[in-house]
Design an enzyme around this catalytic site. Structure first.
Site, PDB file in Angstrom:
ATOM      1  N   GLU A 116       0.825  -1.226   0.000  1.00 24.12           N
ATOM      2  CA  GLU A 116       0.000   0.000   0.000  1.00 24.12           C
ATOM      3  C   GLU A 116       0.855   1.270   0.000  1.00 24.12           C
ATOM      4  OE1 GLU A 116      -2.842  -0.579  -0.752  1.00 24.12           O
ATOM      5  OE2 GLU A 116      -3.649  -2.332   0.277  1.00 24.12           O
ATOM      6  N   HIS A 139      -2.902   2.534   8.288  1.00 17.67           N
ATOM      7  CA  HIS A 139      -4.003   1.766   7.707  1.00 17.67           C
ATOM      8  C   HIS A 139      -4.205   0.503   8.533  1.00 17.67           C
ATOM      9  CE1 HIS A 139      -6.434  -0.627   5.031  1.00 17.67           C
ATOM     10  NE2 HIS A 139      -5.460  -1.491   4.813  1.00 17.67           N
ATOM     11  N   HIS A 141      -7.533  -2.701   9.828  1.00 17.62           N
ATOM     12  CA  HIS A 141      -8.823  -3.346   9.570  1.00 17.62           C
ATOM     13  C   HIS A 141      -9.601  -3.483  10.886  1.00 17.62           C
ATOM     14  CE1 HIS A 141      -6.314  -5.665   6.280  1.00 17.62           C
ATOM     15  NE2 HIS A 141      -6.517  -4.407   5.936  1.00 17.62           N
ATOM     16  N   GLU A 169     -17.890  12.656  22.158  1.00 16.25           N
ATOM     17  CA  GLU A 169     -16.637  13.302  21.751  1.00 16.25           C
ATOM     18  C   GLU A 169     -16.313  13.185  20.266  1.00 16.25           C
ATOM     19  OE1 GLU A 169     -13.501  12.867  24.603  1.00 16.25           O
ATOM     20  OE2 GLU A 169     -14.805  14.128  25.814  1.00 16.25           O
ATOM     21  N   HIS A 210     -13.093  -3.008   3.528  1.00 18.55           N
ATOM     22  CA  HIS A 210     -11.670  -3.344   3.665  1.00 18.55           C
ATOM     23  C   HIS A 210     -11.092  -2.820   4.983  1.00 18.55           C
ATOM     24  CE1 HIS A 210      -7.408  -3.665   1.786  1.00 18.55           C
ATOM     25  NE2 HIS A 210      -7.292  -3.383   3.067  1.00 18.55           N
TER      26      HIS A 210
HETATM   27  P1  13P Z   1       0.778  -5.380   3.197  1.00 17.23           P
HETATM   28  O1  13P Z   1       1.141  -6.663   3.911  1.00 17.23           O
HETATM   29  O2  13P Z   1       1.354  -5.331   1.801  1.00 17.23           O
HETATM   30  O3  13P Z   1       1.134  -4.171   4.019  1.00 17.23           O
HETATM   31  O4  13P Z   1      -0.790  -5.362   2.983  1.00 17.23           O
HETATM   32  C1  13P Z   1      -1.665  -5.435   4.074  1.00 17.23           C
HETATM   33  C2  13P Z   1      -2.958  -4.749   3.814  1.00 17.23           C
HETATM   34  O5  13P Z   1      -3.644  -4.391   4.742  1.00 17.23           O
HETATM   35  C3  13P Z   1      -3.396  -4.506   2.425  1.00 17.23           C
HETATM   36  O6  13P Z   1      -4.386  -3.538   2.364  1.00 17.23           O
HETATM   37 ZN    ZN Z   2      -5.605  -3.517   4.246  1.00 17.71          ZN
END
Ligand code: 13P
Ligand code: ZN
Length: 271
Positions: A116, A139, A141, A169, A210
């Site tokens: 990413e 980033h 999840h 908040e 995602h």
């Molecule tokens: P990477 O292992 O390449 O960082 O990818 C993980 C991910 O969350 C892809 O969106």
């Molecule tokens: Zn991801």
């Protein structure tokens, strides 16, 4: 040279990755982080003229030429970062051509930066136009935020509004709201460009079905943004199927934002 494993930026990075793993935001290799480092600070720990290898990035990041980043490796597990930073992380410098990453440290097993990287570096570029103090792109999840993606409209106004209603908040922490992208193929320049476009307006961007991106001047700020969204999403998912008896009303959200002096998205309220 000092021991880079003892560098404050390294310790902070490792502690943050461990925390994200602990919270269930980063299963397996899920998620990635990039932090722009201070060149002078890095020079205390490694020789910046010693390039281990060069790696093409596949996109142009010329505005970041000469900038140095600490970045998670692709395929690397967040749970392992603190135990073995040199295998799971890398320090890269963007070369003068803007399309090459010079590896200064890390990715010890021959691996490379996160898939990413386009979304990260393009977001750094976009955010620094708005706020030159921005240094972190994160980033992950997070469970409830992701769950919410399946049962709530993926509309920026509605998504932000629902989260603002969940914790008092929220409107103070992310008055600028949340950008939302539809499901897209990850790891591409296209999703990177779409994310960066949203970053002109938002510090938080949901990738439909995602995960989420958060940015900030430091790791705490990016982490805190995502943590607050995730908490609100958790409240939503715990209550969405139950009769709603009470809510924070739009005029109360307005009162809150005004009391805290934040510049909120007025068009995200229905007043
Ligand atoms: P990477 O292992 O390449 O960082 O990818 C993980 C991910 O969350 C892809 O969106
Ligand atoms: Zn991801």
């Amino acid at each position: 040279m000092r021991n880079i494993l003892q560098a404050p930026f390294m310790k902070e990075f490792c502690a943050t990755a461990a925390n994200m793993y602990r919270l269930g935001w980063d299963e397996r290799n899920g998620g990635n982080i990039s932090v722009m480092l201070d060149g002078g600070e890095v020079g205390k720990y490694l020789d910046p003229s010693r390039v281990i290898r060069t790696i093409p990035t596949g996109f142009d990041a010329k505005p970041l030429a000469g900038k140095i980043f600490l970045v998670t490796g692709t395929g690397k597990y967040f749970k392992n970062v603190a135990r073995d930073p040199e295998t799971n992380l890398g320090i890269i410098r963007i070369a003068a051509d803007g399309t090459t990453a010079e590896l200064l440290w890390g990715y010890k097993d021959g691996s490379r930066f996160t898939s990413e990287l386009p979304a990260h570096l393009m977001s750094h570029m976009a955010r620094r136009e708005v706020d030159p103090s921005n240094r972190v792109v994160m980033h992950c999840h997070p469970t409830y935020t992701l769950a919410m993606n399946y049962v709530h409209p993926l509309d920026e106004k509605q998504f932000t509004h629902t989260l603002w209603e969940m914790c008092t908040e929220c409107i103070v922490v992310f008055p600028d709201g949340i950008g939302v992208l539809p499901w897209m193929l990850c790891g591409t320049n296209e999703i990177g460009e779409a994310t960066a476009e949203k970053m002109k307006e938002f510090r938080l961007v949901v990738w439909g079905m995602h995960g989420i991106y958060g940015v900030g001047k430091d790791l705490d700020e990016a982490f805190g943004l995502i943590e607050t969204v995730e908490k609100a999403a958790q409240i939503y998912m715990l209550t969405a199927h139950l009769p709603r008896l009470n809510t924070i009303k739009d005029d109360e959200l307005k009162t809150l934002a005004e009391a805290f002096g934040v510049n909120y998205r007025k068009d995200f309220l229905n007043l």
